[in-house]
Design a protein around this motif. Structure first.
Motif, short mmCIF file in Angstrom:
data_model
loop_
_atom_site.label_atom_id
_atom_site.label_comp_id
_atom_site.label_asym_id
_atom_site.label_seq_id
_atom_site.Cartn_x
_atom_site.Cartn_y
_atom_site.Cartn_z
N TYR A 202 39.77 61.15 5.59
CA TYR A 202 38.41 60.79 5.22
C TYR A 202 38.16 59.29 5.31
O TYR A 202 37.17 58.84 5.87
N LEU A 203 39.06 58.50 4.74
CA LEU A 203 38.86 57.05 4.71
C LEU A 203 38.83 56.46 6.12
O LEU A 203 38.10 55.51 6.40
N GLU A 204 39.62 57.03 7.01
CA GLU A 204 39.66 56.54 8.39
C GLU A 204 38.40 56.96 9.14
O GLU A 204 37.78 56.16 9.84
N SER A 205 38.00 58.21 8.97
CA SER A 205 36.80 58.70 9.64
C SER A 205 35.55 57.96 9.15
O SER A 205 34.63 57.69 9.92
N THR A 209 39.43 52.52 6.54
CA THR A 209 40.75 52.11 7.01
C THR A 209 40.82 52.31 8.51
O THR A 209 40.11 53.15 9.07
N GLN A 210 41.68 51.56 9.16
CA GLN A 210 41.83 51.66 10.61
C GLN A 210 43.24 51.22 10.98
O GLN A 210 43.70 50.17 10.54
N GLU A 211 43.94 52.06 11.76
CA GLU A 211 45.31 51.74 12.14
C GLU A 211 45.36 50.49 13.02
O GLU A 211 46.26 49.67 12.87
N GLU A 212 44.44 50.36 13.92
CA GLU A 212 44.40 49.21 14.82
C GLU A 212 43.07 48.49 14.64
O GLU A 212 42.01 49.06 14.83
N LYS A 213 43.13 47.21 14.26
CA LYS A 213 41.93 46.46 13.92
C LYS A 213 40.96 46.31 15.10
O LYS A 213 39.76 46.23 14.92
N LYS A 214 41.51 46.32 16.30
CA LYS A 214 40.64 46.13 17.47
C LYS A 214 39.84 47.39 17.81
O LYS A 214 38.91 47.34 18.61
N ILE A 215 40.23 48.51 17.21
CA ILE A 215 39.53 49.76 17.48
C ILE A 215 38.23 49.81 16.69
O ILE A 215 38.18 49.41 15.52
N TYR A 262 39.97 65.79 17.86
CA TYR A 262 40.45 64.43 18.15
C TYR A 262 40.92 63.77 16.86
O TYR A 262 40.61 64.21 15.75
N SER A 263 41.69 62.71 17.02
CA SER A 263 42.17 61.92 15.89
C SER A 263 42.21 60.46 16.35
O SER A 263 41.44 60.07 17.22
N GLN A 264 43.09 59.67 15.79
CA GLN A 264 43.21 58.28 16.25
C GLN A 264 43.79 58.22 17.65
O GLN A 264 43.25 57.57 18.54
N SER A 265 44.91 58.93 17.86
CA SER A 265 45.57 58.88 19.16
C SER A 265 46.12 60.24 19.58
O SER A 265 47.10 60.32 20.32
#
Length: 507
Positions: A202-205, A209-215, A262-265
């Motif tokens: 949820y927090l990422e969607s 939060t984000q695993e890679e800041k450039k994304i 889909y997800s982050q990667s």
């Protein structure tokens, strides 16, 4: 003596109810047989000659502990080489995968047994690739290395070299690329209003939060968000198919719908692909390999749109949606229960209604740990209230409650009945819980006796609400039945004690 027997009998009912026996998990409820429990996997290892165990974890984790006879493999081994794409995370081509498999001594007939880091998705990413490229004989161990250890099975440490003589691996079955989706497939799905499922947390969607800041922050337009970790129980094994199906039913996503995930990667979405296909039996399920990394890159080039919600709408959703609140507390790890306990202390000190947060503990932490965290929060809160009344604000508390009927009844009861009146007022709601805490600080009862007995005797009353909330939230019939019976017994005991006390005190 009669008073003591009443209380002891009631507490015995409570303790018997809390002592739950483990329930064996039924794997026959799942649509497929790819998921196996550790015990079955162990028997496979003993009986099958052509079997290779691939441990999908990083080298350092593998060296600390692994299943004897297994080989280590990590995502970089089955990902595309650097430079093949403008972004990272894409799957490797069949030729590279075949070479990797051959280096582990795998042939097209080998039974591949995959094991990962608990509920993490890397092992399911590899399953998705192997299955799509045509390897048919694959099993995945439920719960990964944690599940293996929880089953009491042996682990060893150290490094493991690959076979001295590798094999030449050939995919003998045709690959099925319909199990994968690309950028154009997702665009078409948006145009056709098909189901696009965001499996990130949820927090990422929601962009917190984000695993890679450039994304980029956001999501694919029109996509649903069902986090992959909702599929996992607290012991890091998969939930029952009934529980999982209920989650999708709530969103109106049914078996007949084409679905792109889909997800982050592409890792968590591979995990969810496994859930839909192997556990629920969904047929038209495609994992978007590029996932958010590719979509975010294309959005930076102006080729696709990114959808975002208003920040206030997002924040409000965390206050109104239990699953989101639960995900935040769960994400906090040890800090999640601590946050709950601090909130409970605050509620107690301010004499606010404790019922809503008590019920919430069962929903968030379950019928057992919910009782534990509630007891801790309430115990600390009632202790602080007592100390404030006795040593810090005694005069103010006396002015507020000293002449009330509640104080006079409790003070009289403490003098005549001692610990018994404290036990009774905690067992049954004769007086408001929050007010009691301050009133007892004005009586002659000792602090240690007050804290110990109060904490013990608030458990049955609060546990009724926690158990019922936790049991019905679980969706497991056995759990619902067990804790409903326990809560009913506790409630009946409370009613009996209430009648006795009301008659004796003429309340």
């Amino acid at each position: 003596m009669k008073k003591l027997l009443i209380v002891v009998m009631f507490m015995a009912i409570f303790m018997i109810g809390m002592a739950s026996s483990p329930i064996s998990k039924d794997y026959s409820v799942y649509a497929g047989s790819t998921l196996v429990n550790p015990e079955i996997a162990s028997k496979m290892m003993e009986s099958e000659k052509d079997l290779v165990i691939l441990d999908v974890r990083k080298q350092g984790e593998f060296e600390k502990e692994h299943v004897e006879g297994s080989y280590q493999i990590w995502r970089s081994d089955f990902s595309a080489d650097e430079g093949e794409y403008k972004y990272s995370g894409m799957r490797a081509a069949p030729q590279k995968i075949a070479g990797i498999l051959g280096s582990y001594g795998v042939t097209s007939n080998t039974h591949i047994l995959l094991l990962g880091e608990g509920e993490a998705g890397e092992a399911y990413r590899l399953w998705w690739i192997l299955d799509m490229y045509g390897h048919r004989n694959i099993s995945v161990i439920d719960g990964g290395i944690e599940g293996w250890k929880s089953a009491g099975l042996k682990v060893v440490e150290g490094t493991v070299a690959k076979p001295i003589v590798p094999t030449i691996y050939i995919f003998t079955n045709p690959e099925n690329l319909s199990k994968s989706a690309d950028l154009e497939d997702v665009r078409s799905a948006i145009a056709d209003d098909l189901v696009i499922l965001d499996t990130r947390a949820y927090l990422e969607s929601d962009g917190f939060t984000q695993e890679e800041k450039k994304i980029a922050v956001g999501r694919i337009p029109g996509s649903y968000n069902i986090p992959w970790n909702l599929m996992i129980d607290k012991d890091k094994t998969f939930k029952s198919s009934k529980k999982i199906k209920g989650i999708f039913d709530e969103q109106g996503i049914t078996k007949d719908m084409p679905i792109i995930l889909y997800s982050q990667s592409g890792v968590e979405s591979a995990h969810m692909t496994f859930v839909l296909r192997e556990l629920l039996g969904y047929k038209d399920v495609r994992n978007y390999d590029g996932s958010w990394i590719q979509w975010s890159y294309e959005s930076s080039q102006g080729n696709v749109e990114v959808e975002k919600d208003n920040i206030f709408k997002v924040l409000f959703s965390y206050l109104t949606k239990r699953e989101k609140l639960e995900s935040v507390i769960t994400m906090l790890g040890v800090w999640g229960p601590l946050a709950y306990i601090l909130i409970y202390i605050f509620v107690t000190l301010t004499i606010s209604p404790a019922l809503p947060i008590t019920i919430a503990s069962g929903i968030i932490f379950g019928p057992v740990m919910g009782v534990v965290y509630t007891a801790i929060g309430a115990g600390i809160g009632l202790s602080l209230s007592f100390l404030i009344a006795r040593y810090i604000a005694r005069e103010a508390i006396e002015r507020k409650f000293g002449n009330t009927a509640i104080f006079k009844k409790i003070d009289e009861g403490v003098k005549k009945e001692g610990w018994f009146i404290l036990a009774i007022t905690r067992l049954i709601p004769i007086f408001p819980f929050g007010i009691q805490n301050y009133v007892y600080g004005l009586t002659s009862i000792g602090f240690i006796k007050y804290v110990v007995l109060s904490t013990i005797f608030i458990l049955p009353g609060s546990s009724v609400y926690v158990m019922l909330a936790g049991a019905f939230t679980s969706g497991d019939k056995a759990i619902v039945l067990r804790y409903s019976i326990t809560a009913s017994l506790i409630f009946m005991g409370l009613m009996v004690v209430t009648k006795i006390i009301k008659k004796k005190w003429n309340l």
